[in-house]
Design a protein around this motif. Structure first.
Motif, PDB file in Angstrom:
ATOM      1  N   SER A  90       0.817  -1.222   0.000  1.00  0.00           N
ATOM      2  CA  SER A  90       0.000   0.000   0.000  1.00  0.00           C
ATOM      3  C   SER A  90       0.844   1.263   0.000  1.00  0.00           C
ATOM      4  O   SER A  90       0.482   2.257  -0.621  1.00  0.00           O
ATOM      5  CB  SER A  90      -0.942   0.010   1.203  1.00  0.00           C
ATOM      6  OG  SER A  90      -1.932  -0.961   1.050  1.00  0.00           O
ATOM      7  N   LYS A  97      -3.519   6.261  -0.110  1.00  0.00           N
ATOM      8  CA  LYS A  97      -3.076   6.414   1.287  1.00  0.00           C
ATOM      9  C   LYS A  97      -4.200   6.773   2.255  1.00  0.00           C
ATOM     10  O   LYS A  97      -4.124   6.456   3.428  1.00  0.00           O
ATOM     11  CB  LYS A  97      -1.938   7.421   1.382  1.00  0.00           C
ATOM     12  CG  LYS A  97      -2.357   8.857   1.152  1.00  0.00           C
ATOM     13  CD  LYS A  97      -1.188   9.804   1.302  1.00  0.00           C
ATOM     14  CE  LYS A  97      -1.592  11.220   1.216  1.00  0.00           C
ATOM     15  NZ  LYS A  97      -1.723  11.844  -0.034  1.00  0.00           N
ATOM     16  N   ASP A  98      -5.242   7.411   1.765  1.00  0.00           N
ATOM     17  CA  ASP A  98      -6.342   7.805   2.641  1.00  0.00           C
ATOM     18  C   ASP A  98      -7.448   6.760   2.722  1.00  0.00           C
ATOM     19  O   ASP A  98      -8.428   6.962   3.431  1.00  0.00           O
ATOM     20  CB  ASP A  98      -6.938   9.132   2.172  1.00  0.00           C
ATOM     21  CG  ASP A  98      -5.946  10.278   2.310  1.00  0.00           C
ATOM     22  OD1 ASP A  98      -5.065  10.201   3.193  1.00  0.00           O
ATOM     23  OD2 ASP A  98      -6.041  11.241   1.530  1.00  0.00           O
ATOM     24  N   LYS A  99      -7.299   5.661   2.022  1.00  0.00           N
ATOM     25  CA  LYS A  99      -8.303   4.609   2.075  1.00  0.00           C
ATOM     26  C   LYS A  99      -8.209   3.881   3.409  1.00  0.00           C
ATOM     27  O   LYS A  99      -7.123   3.713   3.964  1.00  0.00           O
ATOM     28  CB  LYS A  99      -8.113   3.617   0.927  1.00  0.00           C
ATOM     29  CG  LYS A  99      -8.280   4.237  -0.446  1.00  0.00           C
ATOM     30  CD  LYS A  99      -9.710   4.608  -0.680  1.00  0.00           C
ATOM     31  CE  LYS A  99      -9.918   5.199  -2.054  1.00  0.00           C
ATOM     32  NZ  LYS A  99     -11.141   5.929  -2.162  1.00  0.00           N
ATOM     33  N   PRO A 100      -9.336   3.444   3.950  1.00  0.00           N
ATOM     34  CA  PRO A 100      -9.311   2.726   5.232  1.00  0.00           C
ATOM     35  C   PRO A 100      -8.366   1.524   5.187  1.00  0.00           C
ATOM     36  O   PRO A 100      -8.368   0.765   4.224  1.00  0.00           O
ATOM     37  CB  PRO A 100     -10.760   2.258   5.392  1.00  0.00           C
ATOM     38  CG  PRO A 100     -11.564   3.184   4.547  1.00  0.00           C
ATOM     39  CD  PRO A 100     -10.677   3.566   3.400  1.00  0.00           C
ATOM     40  N   ASP A 103      -2.853   2.265   5.611  1.00  0.00           N
ATOM     41  CA  ASP A 103      -1.637   2.596   6.355  1.00  0.00           C
ATOM     42  C   ASP A 103      -1.206   1.487   7.318  1.00  0.00           C
ATOM     43  O   ASP A 103      -0.208   1.621   8.009  1.00  0.00           O
ATOM     44  CB  ASP A 103      -1.814   3.915   7.108  1.00  0.00           C
ATOM     45  CG  ASP A 103      -2.940   3.871   8.125  1.00  0.00           C
ATOM     46  OD1 ASP A 103      -3.760   2.932   8.086  1.00  0.00           O
ATOM     47  OD2 ASP A 103      -3.014   4.795   8.952  1.00  0.00           O
ATOM     48  N   GLU A 180     -20.067   6.861  -1.104  1.00  0.00           N
ATOM     49  CA  GLU A 180     -18.774   6.719  -1.784  1.00  0.00           C
ATOM     50  C   GLU A 180     -18.931   5.784  -2.983  1.00  0.00           C
ATOM     51  O   GLU A 180     -19.646   4.791  -2.912  1.00  0.00           O
ATOM     52  CB  GLU A 180     -17.713   6.162  -0.826  1.00  0.00           C
ATOM     53  CG  GLU A 180     -17.266   7.161   0.210  1.00  0.00           C
ATOM     54  CD  GLU A 180     -16.106   6.638   1.053  1.00  0.00           C
ATOM     55  OE1 GLU A 180     -15.469   5.636   0.668  1.00  0.00           O
ATOM     56  OE2 GLU A 180     -15.856   7.246   2.093  1.00  0.00           O
TER      57      GLU A 180
END
Length: 189
Positions: A90, A97-100, A103, A180
């Motif tokens: 990822s 990077k902002d997807k659940p 990180d 979404e």
């Protein structure tokens, strides 16, 4: 039907990858021919995606591929690339990077599928997905997630992979936020 071979993208296969994106990948979707799968890597904070040219995108992906920051699998038939899946840790897909869950340590992501028109509907995407999952597991990653669209109206809409493909391959819906367009599906490797 030709035998399909799947190989990881590498600097040695850069010429094949570029030829595919220069001439084959978007032959039926010219609106996207400038992408070169750079969309998931482009620095859109300093320059909006709509202002990136095809030549800029092409130049930008070469060092990413050479430095193993852009990863995925290539499908070949008759010695020619017929498909691609953008897949890797990822951390190597900045646009996600902002997807659940993106990180979390040990999480991989599936980005885009690009299968040549002639080869769609023949299981190429499924073979690419399976090979990508095997490769990601071999790299020590423990979970893979992907971001299919909730609804697709065209083949191009399914560029993140069709939801049914993921569900058939053991993924489950992990994050579904109302309103979404993209779902997050996950599977253990």
């Amino acid at each position: 039907m030709d035998t399909i071979e799947i190989h990881p993208l590498s600097a040695d296969r850069l010429g094949d990858w570029l030829h595919y994106f220069d001439h084959v990948a978007f032959a039926d979707n010219p609106d996207w021919q400038d992408c070169y799968c750079h969309f998931l890597h482009a620095d859109t904070a300093s320059k909006p995606w709509s202002q990136w040219t095809g030549e800029e995108n092409r130049r930008a992906v070469i060092p990413l591929i050479e430095q193993r920051e852009m990863n995925g699998m290539l499908a070949y038939a008759g010695g020619q690339v017929i498909g691609w899946v953008h897949a890797g840790p990822s951390r190597c897909l900045p646009a996600m990077k902002d997807k659940p869950g993106a990180d979390e340590a040990g999480v991989a992501a599936i980005g885009c599928f690009v299968v040549a028109k002639r080869w769609r509907g023949q299981g190429v995407a499924r073979q690419l997905l399976r090979a990508a999952c095997d490769q990601l597991k071999a790299q020590g990653l423990h979970t893979v997630q992907a971001y299919p669209r909730r609804e697709t109206k065209s083949e191009a809409d399914a560029h993140f992979g069709p939801l049914d493909l993921y569900l058939d391959e053991g993924f489950s819906i992990w994050h579904d936020a109302p309103g979404e367009r993209l779902l997050t599906v996950r599977r253990a490797l």
